[in-house]
Design a protein around this motif. Sequence first.
Motif, PDB file in Angstrom:
ATOM      1  N   SER A 175       0.851  -1.189   0.000  1.00 48.68           N
ATOM      2  CA  SER A 175       0.000   0.000   0.000  1.00 48.68           C
ATOM      3  C   SER A 175       0.886   1.238   0.000  1.00 48.68           C
ATOM      4  O   SER A 175       2.049   1.185   0.402  1.00 48.68           O
ATOM      5  CB  SER A 175      -0.929   0.016   1.223  1.00 48.68           C
ATOM      6  OG  SER A 175      -0.181   0.029   2.421  1.00 48.68           O
ATOM      7  N   SER A 176       0.314   2.359  -0.455  1.00 53.62           N
ATOM      8  CA  SER A 176       1.069   3.621  -0.482  1.00 53.62           C
ATOM      9  C   SER A 176       0.157   4.832  -0.361  1.00 53.62           C
ATOM     10  O   SER A 176       0.569   5.946  -0.675  1.00 53.62           O
ATOM     11  CB  SER A 176       1.883   3.725  -1.779  1.00 53.62           C
ATOM     12  OG  SER A 176       1.037   3.701  -2.919  1.00 53.62           O
ATOM     13  N   GLU A 177      -1.062   4.635   0.096  1.00 53.97           N
ATOM     14  CA  GLU A 177      -2.048   5.708   0.147  1.00 53.97           C
ATOM     15  C   GLU A 177      -1.573   6.857   1.031  1.00 53.97           C
ATOM     16  O   GLU A 177      -1.088   6.646   2.148  1.00 53.97           O
ATOM     17  CB  GLU A 177      -3.378   5.180   0.676  1.00 53.97           C
ATOM     18  CG  GLU A 177      -4.497   6.214   0.677  1.00 53.97           C
ATOM     19  CD  GLU A 177      -5.805   5.655   1.192  1.00 53.97           C
ATOM     20  OE1 GLU A 177      -6.782   6.422   1.278  1.00 53.97           O
ATOM     21  OE2 GLU A 177      -5.849   4.449   1.515  1.00 53.97           O
ATOM     22  N   GLY A 178      -1.693   8.065   0.500  1.00 52.57           N
ATOM     23  CA  GLY A 178      -1.366   9.256   1.263  1.00 52.57           C
ATOM     24  C   GLY A 178       0.093   9.362   1.661  1.00 52.57           C
ATOM     25  O   GLY A 178       0.421  10.053   2.629  1.00 52.57           O
ATOM     26  N   GLY A 179       0.975   8.710   0.910  1.00 60.13           N
ATOM     27  CA  GLY A 179       2.396   8.757   1.246  1.00 60.13           C
ATOM     28  C   GLY A 179       2.780   7.858   2.400  1.00 60.13           C
ATOM     29  O   GLY A 179       3.895   7.956   2.920  1.00 60.13           O
ATOM     30  N   ARG A 180       1.862   6.956   2.806  1.00 62.49           N
ATOM     31  CA  ARG A 180       2.136   5.982   3.868  1.00 62.49           C
ATOM     32  C   ARG A 180       2.364   4.622   3.211  1.00 62.49           C
ATOM     33  O   ARG A 180       1.428   3.942   2.814  1.00 62.49           O
ATOM     34  CB  ARG A 180       0.972   5.938   4.859  1.00 62.49           C
ATOM     35  CG  ARG A 180       0.701   7.282   5.539  1.00 62.49           C
ATOM     36  CD  ARG A 180      -0.460   7.199   6.530  1.00 62.49           C
ATOM     37  NE  ARG A 180      -1.705   6.821   5.864  1.00 62.49           N
ATOM     38  CZ  ARG A 180      -2.547   7.669   5.310  1.00 62.49           C
ATOM     39  NH1 ARG A 180      -2.289   8.974   5.315  1.00 62.49           N
ATOM     40  NH2 ARG A 180      -3.658   7.237   4.740  1.00 62.49           N
ATOM     41  N   TRP A 181       3.631   4.233   3.106  1.00 60.37           N
ATOM     42  CA  TRP A 181       4.021   3.059   2.332  1.00 60.37           C
ATOM     43  C   TRP A 181       4.208   1.842   3.226  1.00 60.37           C
ATOM     44  O   TRP A 181       4.820   1.930   4.289  1.00 60.37           O
ATOM     45  CB  TRP A 181       5.328   3.314   1.600  1.00 60.37           C
ATOM     46  CG  TRP A 181       5.265   4.361   0.534  1.00 60.37           C
ATOM     47  CD1 TRP A 181       5.200   5.713   0.712  1.00 60.37           C
ATOM     48  CD2 TRP A 181       5.278   4.145  -0.879  1.00 60.37           C
ATOM     49  NE1 TRP A 181       5.173   6.359  -0.495  1.00 60.37           N
ATOM     50  CE2 TRP A 181       5.219   5.422  -1.494  1.00 60.37           C
ATOM     51  CE3 TRP A 181       5.343   3.023  -1.681  1.00 60.37           C
ATOM     52  CZ2 TRP A 181       5.227   5.588  -2.875  1.00 60.37           C
ATOM     53  CZ3 TRP A 181       5.354   3.180  -3.063  1.00 60.37           C
ATOM     54  CH2 TRP A 181       5.290   4.447  -3.645  1.00 60.37           C
TER      55      TRP A 181
END
Length: 694
Positions: free
Chosen positions: A349-355
Amino acid sequence: MRHLTSRTTRRRVVGSLTAALLCAAGLAGPAAAQATGGASDTGGTSDVSDTGSANGTAGTGGANLPGDLALTPPMGFNNWNSTHCRAEFDEAMVKGIADLFVEKGLKEAGYQYVNLDDCWALPERDANGKLVPDPKRFPGGIKAVADYVHAKGLKLGIYTSAGTKTCSDIGFPGALGHEVSDARQFADWGVDYLKYDNCNNQGVDAKKRYVAMRDALKATGRPIVYSICEWGENKPWEWAADVGHLWRTTGDISDTWSSMLSIMKQNLPLAKHAGPGHWNDPDMLEVGNGGMTDTEYRTHFSMWSIMAAPLLIGSDLRKATPETFEIIGNEEVIAVDQDPLGKQGDVLSSEGGRWVVAKEMKDGSRAVALFNETGTAQSIATTAKAVGLPAADGYTLRDLWKHKSYNTAGGISATVPAHGTVLLRVSADGKWAKNPPAVELGLEGAPLVEAGKPARLTSKVTNLGRTPAQKVSTTFTGPSGWRIKATSPSTAASLPTDKSLSTKWTVTAPRGAAPGAYDLTLKTGYRSPGGARADSVLPLTAHVVVAPPAGNSAVSDLPWMSTVNGWGPVEKDTSNGESAAGDGKPLTIGGAVFAKGLGVHADSAVEYYTGASCEKLTARVGVDDEKDPKGTVTFEIWADGKKAASTGVLTNADAAQGISADVSGAQVVRLVVTDGGDGRDSDHADWAEPVLSC
């Protein structure tokens, strides 16, 4: 090597013009290489035909590679990132690095290649067409350096280009048309690794050029690791698995957060192409060169390791700090990179810059990177099931930077500092019960503080463990003169699995505190059921901010909170220029000159505090005229983490365009420029006449 500035464009144009002239003269392919590749230096013949691979047909298996090598990603050193062609790159430096590999334990940790980059040779071949080491830099010659390195139990690497000249401005002899003789020289000198670059290639097909050198290296009989450095231009991950042991997937890295991040994002999707003996190479390490923080360098090293990337130190270890040695010498992180299963981590996942990136390990465990791309601390979470582990009563969670083990009921979560990475190794090994429970320590609310005014924040401690966390106590501290006070309970007798302790705080910076970033520390201590002490520490950055004045303000006159820029610093009221501060020119878009604004280079972000008191931001935007006509960028305005406006892709052909965003109620406004989807080369962009209405 290549650069994002005009040098790259110049080299490409020269190569293209030369190829065009050769085509006009009826020459193409290997004939063109003979006409311009320095073949006359060796009596007018080309080595390409000697290899039997001038047709460029690649083999179909590992037997075509020069030796059964690089079964794990190569580890070592390369001088280019720290020295380029400066005089300090010489025999003494190379020997000094070899000495430090042994003295500092880097050899024991797995580093073995000491590699020379461009500028090791004289600008001309000798009368016999042979390469000549620069006698000032290497008075004893390359073989003597190789002998010294080998005596330390290490290996030597060298550099050349698959063209008529190398990539430096001087342009040293390249190997196009000289593959057999150059490979023979390298082997005779005792070279163990070849980096083969991509400049001045005369338009010869990439597969033909790189297969020719592969076959020449194999013909020497010496095991030489073969590093293909054609910048990912011809998608080598699709064809080079039996041509080279590793291949560059991107352009050159530079010592900036933006560059490292951009390259990481280009390399991550290529996981399926990597494996033992054939690796994706996102370029060398910048750790220790000074352009990033230690937090960012730990991210750099963590992400390169979970991507199973080659780990080639790019800093001058003779000048390295203890922090640099601590990062590059972390054997638990190195073990992730060097795992013999040879998997590159997959993005979950990488949503919102949270990888979340997970890598399967040979022992059945999973390496898990929780990476925070953003400029503020973020909670990033996944589960043991999501990363591919089997169902179990509990799991062992090892923090590879803290070197501590915990137990978890299956949750994998951490509040990660801005630009930071928490790197974990999680296993269903049945030994979880001997470890204290893992907890997540986080902060609700952004630590934005106006001097003399209390800001209200809430900390939260959550037990992720299978066992309870007992005697939990939370503290919050800041710089001298700051007042931080708990206004609700900061202790708990026990926290069962998935239960939390929330504490409210007031945080007050002293009156007169200058705007800028300040360090805060949030910490919780607790005990396991067996009485073992444990703790969790979260470093935070608070910003002392000043609300913008009422009315309309030129954005370039306001203090920014933070900046990220793809090439050099963000400039106020001038274009980006080159890499040095203050080297920009008047902001110019499509011939129109603007007095006020920001000069940036993609990827970039500039953050401003607006304190929920502004309504609108407007600007004229476009690609600055100072670059060659190939820049492609997109301008975006973000308000409190949500995109409020975007231009779509703009090029040098576009006149300045207007952009406007409603930023009502936002605490923070961020001006973002992305690369338009085709890389960052020449992407100089201008925020012209940006105005904030408050």
